[in-house]
Write a protein that holds these residues in place. Sequence first.
Motif, mmCIF file in Angstrom:
data_model
loop_
_atom_site.group_PDB
_atom_site.id
_atom_site.type_symbol
_atom_site.label_atom_id
_atom_site.label_comp_id
_atom_site.label_asym_id
_atom_site.label_seq_id
_atom_site.Cartn_x
_atom_site.Cartn_y
_atom_site.Cartn_z
ATOM 1 N N ARG A 139 0.823 -1.205 0.000
ATOM 2 C CA ARG A 139 0.000 0.000 0.000
ATOM 3 C C ARG A 139 0.860 1.259 0.000
ATOM 4 N NH1 ARG A 139 -2.646 1.005 4.954
ATOM 5 N NH2 ARG A 139 -2.926 3.225 4.851
ATOM 6 N N ASP A 140 0.551 2.209 -0.882
ATOM 7 C CA ASP A 140 1.203 3.520 -0.986
ATOM 8 C C ASP A 140 2.709 3.412 -1.221
ATOM 9 O OD1 ASP A 140 1.092 6.293 -1.132
ATOM 10 O OD2 ASP A 140 1.488 6.552 1.004
ATOM 11 N N VAL A 141 3.146 2.382 -1.938
ATOM 12 C CA VAL A 141 4.572 2.184 -2.212
ATOM 13 C C VAL A 141 5.019 3.146 -3.311
ATOM 14 C CG1 VAL A 141 4.190 0.352 -3.922
ATOM 15 C CG2 VAL A 141 6.367 0.458 -2.703
ATOM 16 N N CYS A 142 6.191 3.730 -3.135
ATOM 17 C CA CYS A 142 6.741 4.573 -4.198
ATOM 18 C C CYS A 142 8.263 4.517 -4.215
ATOM 19 C CB CYS A 142 6.262 6.016 -4.073
ATOM 20 S SG CYS A 142 6.502 6.941 -5.600
ATOM 21 N N GLY A 143 8.916 4.650 -3.070
ATOM 22 C CA GLY A 143 10.371 4.679 -3.028
ATOM 23 C C GLY A 143 10.987 3.361 -3.455
ATOM 24 N N LEU A 144 11.978 3.443 -4.352
ATOM 25 C CA LEU A 144 12.693 2.267 -4.853
ATOM 26 C C LEU A 144 14.182 2.564 -4.884
ATOM 27 C CD1 LEU A 144 10.695 1.463 -8.131
ATOM 28 C CD2 LEU A 144 10.589 0.181 -5.999
ATOM 29 N N VAL A 145 14.983 1.608 -4.471
ATOM 30 C CA VAL A 145 16.423 1.706 -4.638
ATOM 31 C C VAL A 145 16.985 0.296 -4.779
ATOM 32 C CG1 VAL A 145 17.080 1.676 -2.185
ATOM 33 C CG2 VAL A 145 18.491 2.932 -3.812
ATOM 34 N N ALA A 146 18.000 0.144 -5.611
ATOM 35 C CA ALA A 146 18.668 -1.149 -5.763
ATOM 36 C C ALA A 146 19.535 -1.396 -4.539
ATOM 37 C CB ALA A 146 19.520 -1.145 -7.024
ATOM 38 N N THR A 147 19.545 -2.634 -4.056
ATOM 39 C CA THR A 147 20.469 -2.990 -2.982
ATOM 40 C C THR A 147 21.802 -3.393 -3.614
ATOM 41 O OG1 THR A 147 19.972 -5.360 -2.894
ATOM 42 C CG2 THR A 147 18.501 -3.884 -1.640
ATOM 43 N N SER A 148 22.745 -3.823 -2.807
ATOM 44 C CA SER A 148 24.039 -4.257 -3.332
ATOM 45 C C SER A 148 23.976 -5.672 -3.910
ATOM 46 C CB SER A 148 25.104 -4.177 -2.242
ATOM 47 O OG SER A 148 24.713 -4.953 -1.127
ATOM 48 N N ASN A 149 22.826 -6.325 -3.827
ATOM 49 C CA ASN A 149 22.628 -7.660 -4.379
ATOM 50 C C ASN A 149 21.904 -7.582 -5.721
ATOM 51 O OD1 ASN A 149 23.667 -8.895 -1.988
ATOM 52 N ND2 ASN A 149 21.680 -8.567 -1.024
ATOM 53 N N ALA A 150 22.351 -8.374 -6.680
ATOM 54 C CA ALA A 150 21.677 -8.410 -7.976
ATOM 55 C C ALA A 150 20.218 -8.803 -7.806
ATOM 56 C CB ALA A 150 22.380 -9.403 -8.911
ATOM 57 N N HIS A 151 19.344 -8.161 -8.573
ATOM 58 C CA HIS A 151 17.907 -8.456 -8.659
ATOM 59 C C HIS A 151 17.133 -8.060 -7.401
ATOM 60 C CE1 HIS A 151 19.668 -11.939 -11.188
ATOM 61 N NE2 HIS A 151 19.649 -10.821 -11.902
ATOM 62 N N GLU A 152 17.752 -7.353 -6.483
ATOM 63 C CA GLU A 152 17.093 -7.029 -5.216
ATOM 64 C C GLU A 152 16.868 -5.531 -5.074
ATOM 65 O OE1 GLU A 152 17.795 -9.082 -1.110
ATOM 66 O OE2 GLU A 152 19.132 -7.337 -1.243
ATOM 67 N N PHE A 153 15.697 -5.171 -4.537
ATOM 68 C CA PHE A 153 15.313 -3.782 -4.346
ATOM 69 C C PHE A 153 14.843 -3.562 -2.914
ATOM 70 C CE2 PHE A 153 14.537 -4.868 -8.747
ATOM 71 C CZ PHE A 153 15.029 -3.783 -9.442
ATOM 72 N N LEU A 154 15.051 -2.339 -2.439
ATOM 73 C CA LEU A 154 14.450 -1.891 -1.190
ATOM 74 C C LEU A 154 13.288 -0.988 -1.574
ATOM 75 C CD1 LEU A 154 14.598 -1.842 1.919
ATOM 76 C CD2 LEU A 154 16.048 0.182 1.718
ATOM 77 N N LEU A 155 12.115 -1.263 -1.009
ATOM 78 C CA LEU A 155 10.897 -0.520 -1.300
ATOM 79 C C LEU A 155 10.450 0.204 -0.037
ATOM 80 C CD1 LEU A 155 11.056 -2.913 -3.347
ATOM 81 C CD2 LEU A 155 8.600 -3.128 -3.132
#
Length: 192
Positions: A139-155
Motif C-alpha cells: 500500500r502507498d509504495v513509491c520509493g525504490l532503490v537497488a540494494t548491493s545484491n543483484a535483482h534485489e530492491f528496497l521498497l
Amino acid sequence: MTHPREDRDILNLDTMQPNVTYLSLKDGRILNQASHRDELHQLSIRHLDVNAKGTVALGFQYQGDIWDQVPLVALSRLEHPELDYLSMPDDIRIRFKQYCGSVCFDKSGDILAISTPRGGLVAYWHVDTKTFLGVENCRDVCGLVATSNAHEFLLTSGTGAQLKSNPVQNTSKMVKNHTNIQWDNHFRHINI
C-alpha cells in the motif's frame, strides 16, 4: 505547462510534446531525440533511470482519461532512442491508474522496477527480454532503490513499510515497519 498559483493546473494538455532528448555534455548539442506517437501526446515522462549498459527506463503519467489504454513504461537508448514500450497484463495496467511513481534498475541492470503508489504495487520486468516478471503489492509504495545484491530492491511506502524484494527469486521480506514514519516518493542510496 502548469499554472504557478492554482494547484499546478495543467495549461497545455492539447499541445504537450513529451520527449527524451540525449544531449552532449561537452557542447549541449542534441545527439538524438524520441517522442511518443501523436495520439500519446498526453503521456508525460515523469521519471527515469539509466543502467550501466546505457539503457534508459521511463515511467509515464497519462494526463488523459483514466480508462484510456496507454503504455506506462518504456525503454530507450542513445543509439536507438525510439521508445520501446513494455507490456504488462491489463489488470496490472489498470491498477497503475495511469501513474508511475519511481523507476529503478537493480544492481545488475537486468531487472527494472516501477512503482505506483496509486495502485499499491511495484511491477518488474527483465530488461533484455522485455518480459514482465510480476508485482510486489504494498500500500502507498513509491520509493525504490537497488540494494548491493543483484535483482534485489528496497521498497518504501507512505505507511512506513520497508521491504526487500527480489522478483527473480520471487522473494519478499519486511525489513521494518515504522508506523510513525511516512516515507516520501523517492529515495537514493548514498555511499559515505
